[in-house]
Design a protein around this motif. Structure first.
Motif, short mmCIF file in Angstrom:
data_model
loop_
_atom_site.label_atom_id
_atom_site.label_comp_id
_atom_site.label_asym_id
_atom_site.label_seq_id
_atom_site.Cartn_x
_atom_site.Cartn_y
_atom_site.Cartn_z
N ARG A 26 0.78 -1.19 -0.27
CA ARG A 26 0.37 -0.25 0.11
C ARG A 26 1.04 1.55 0.22
O ARG A 26 2.01 1.25 0.74
CB ARG A 26 -1.48 -0.03 1.23
CG ARG A 26 -1.97 -0.80 1.54
CD ARG A 26 -3.34 -1.26 2.68
NE ARG A 26 -1.55 -1.32 3.41
CZ ARG A 26 -2.14 -1.51 4.84
NH1 ARG A 26 -3.39 -0.68 5.32
NH2 ARG A 26 -1.40 -1.93 6.01
N ASP A 27 -0.14 2.44 -0.22
CA ASP A 27 0.97 3.66 -0.06
C ASP A 27 1.67 3.65 1.31
O ASP A 27 0.45 3.56 2.27
CB ASP A 27 -0.41 4.76 -0.55
CG ASP A 27 0.46 5.32 -0.82
OD1 ASP A 27 0.81 6.46 -1.50
OD2 ASP A 27 0.20 6.71 0.87
N GLU A 30 -0.98 4.75 3.70
CA GLU A 30 -1.98 4.12 4.06
C GLU A 30 -1.46 3.05 5.43
O GLU A 30 -1.81 2.57 6.38
CB GLU A 30 -2.16 2.93 3.15
CG GLU A 30 -3.13 3.86 2.07
CD GLU A 30 -3.26 2.67 0.86
OE1 GLU A 30 -4.30 2.19 0.68
OE2 GLU A 30 -2.97 2.30 -0.21
N LYS A 46 2.06 1.05 -6.12
CA LYS A 46 1.24 2.06 -6.54
C LYS A 46 1.19 3.30 -5.59
O LYS A 46 1.08 2.77 -4.55
CB LYS A 46 -0.31 2.01 -6.73
CG LYS A 46 0.06 0.78 -8.00
CD LYS A 46 -1.76 0.40 -9.12
CE LYS A 46 -1.64 -0.22 -9.86
NZ LYS A 46 -3.25 -0.09 -10.46
N ALA A 48 -1.08 7.12 -4.04
CA ALA A 48 -2.12 7.89 -4.34
C ALA A 48 -1.47 9.45 -3.90
O ALA A 48 -0.58 9.89 -3.97
CB ALA A 48 -2.82 7.89 -2.73
N TRP A 51 -2.96 7.33 -8.08
CA TRP A 51 -2.83 5.56 -7.41
C TRP A 51 -1.11 4.93 -9.43
O TRP A 51 -1.33 4.11 -10.05
CB TRP A 51 -3.33 4.53 -7.90
CG TRP A 51 -4.93 4.85 -6.86
CD1 TRP A 51 -5.79 5.38 -6.94
CD2 TRP A 51 -4.02 4.81 -5.96
NE1 TRP A 51 -6.19 5.55 -5.47
CE2 TRP A 51 -5.06 5.27 -4.42
CE3 TRP A 51 -3.02 4.31 -4.60
CZ2 TRP A 51 -5.17 4.68 -3.66
CZ3 TRP A 51 -3.29 3.71 -3.51
CH2 TRP A 51 -3.70 4.35 -2.64
N ARG A 52 -0.21 5.62 -9.08
CA ARG A 52 0.42 5.98 -10.52
C ARG A 52 1.69 4.65 -9.86
O ARG A 52 1.26 4.71 -8.92
CB ARG A 52 1.57 6.81 -10.76
CG ARG A 52 1.95 7.57 -9.91
CD ARG A 52 2.96 8.54 -10.32
NE ARG A 52 3.64 9.22 -8.83
CZ ARG A 52 4.56 9.02 -8.77
NH1 ARG A 52 4.86 7.70 -9.58
NH2 ARG A 52 5.22 8.71 -7.64
N CYS A 76 -2.61 -5.95 0.87
CA CYS A 76 -2.53 -4.39 0.37
C CYS A 76 -3.85 -4.05 0.99
O CYS A 76 -4.84 -4.82 1.57
CB CYS A 76 -3.01 -4.19 -1.92
SG CYS A 76 -4.34 -5.01 -2.66
N ARG A 77 -4.48 -3.02 0.18
CA ARG A 77 -6.54 -2.71 0.90
C ARG A 77 -7.29 -4.38 1.33
O ARG A 77 -7.52 -4.83 2.37
CB ARG A 77 -6.92 -1.91 0.96
CG ARG A 77 -8.09 -1.01 1.51
CD ARG A 77 -8.92 0.26 0.74
NE ARG A 77 -8.96 0.01 -0.76
CZ ARG A 77 -8.59 1.01 -1.37
NH1 ARG A 77 -8.79 2.41 -0.80
NH2 ARG A 77 -8.90 1.08 -2.92
N ARG A 81 -4.31 -5.36 -5.29
CA ARG A 81 -2.50 -4.22 -5.70
C ARG A 81 -1.43 -5.17 -5.30
O ARG A 81 -0.75 -4.95 -6.22
CB ARG A 81 -2.22 -2.65 -4.89
CG ARG A 81 -3.03 -1.87 -5.51
CD ARG A 81 -3.16 -0.74 -4.79
NE ARG A 81 -4.46 -0.26 -3.60
CZ ARG A 81 -3.66 0.13 -2.77
NH1 ARG A 81 -2.65 1.13 -2.46
NH2 ARG A 81 -4.62 0.14 -1.93
#
Length: 130
Positions: A26-27, A30, A46, A48, A51-52, A76-77, A81
């Motif tokens: 995750r970012d 997050e 990726k 935020a 979301w690149r 991830c969430r 991802r």
């Protein structure tokens, strides 16, 4: 091959295989603010808000996990991802990949909230926040 594993099975796997690496993709926001499992390593797939894809993802993982035979669990969430990131690692030659299919927060419920129908936190597994 990427094995799909639920959070409880992932936790048991981690207890039984101390050589594993738990990779939270995750970012960083997050990871820090929403929480993460203890000892999880954060290499974002990726970023935020757009979301690149992280162009340095593979290099970051290679530095963290130089041996492609090391078991890598990806989180991830919700599991999407982490699946994409696992596919990238499989293409790079990593051999033991496990996607934690419910992710940290699980799927959306009818009210569009997470952590109420699945995920690492919902399952009562250890986690922490920065």
């Amino acid at each position: 091959m990427i094995e799909q594993i639920d959070p409880a099975a992932a936790w048991q796997f981690m207890l039984n295989h101390p050589e594993h690496v738990l990779l939270d993709v995750r970012d960083p926001i997050e990871f820090a603010m929403i929480g993460h499992p203890p000892e999880a390593k954060n290499v974002p797939w990726k970023f935020a808000p757009g979301w690149r894809i992280n162009p340095d993802f593979l290099e970051g993982v290679k530095q963290l996990v130089p041996d492609v035979a090391t078991p890598v669990l990806l989180l991830c969430r919700s599991g999407q991802r982490s699946q994409e990131a696992a596919e990238q690692l499989a293409a790079a030659g990593y051999l033991k990949l496990y996607n934690i299919c419910e992710g940290f927060e699980g799927p959306l419920d009818d009210d569009r909230h997470r952590s109420s129908r699945g995920g690492w936190r919902f399952r009562g597994l250890p986690w922490e926040q920065n």
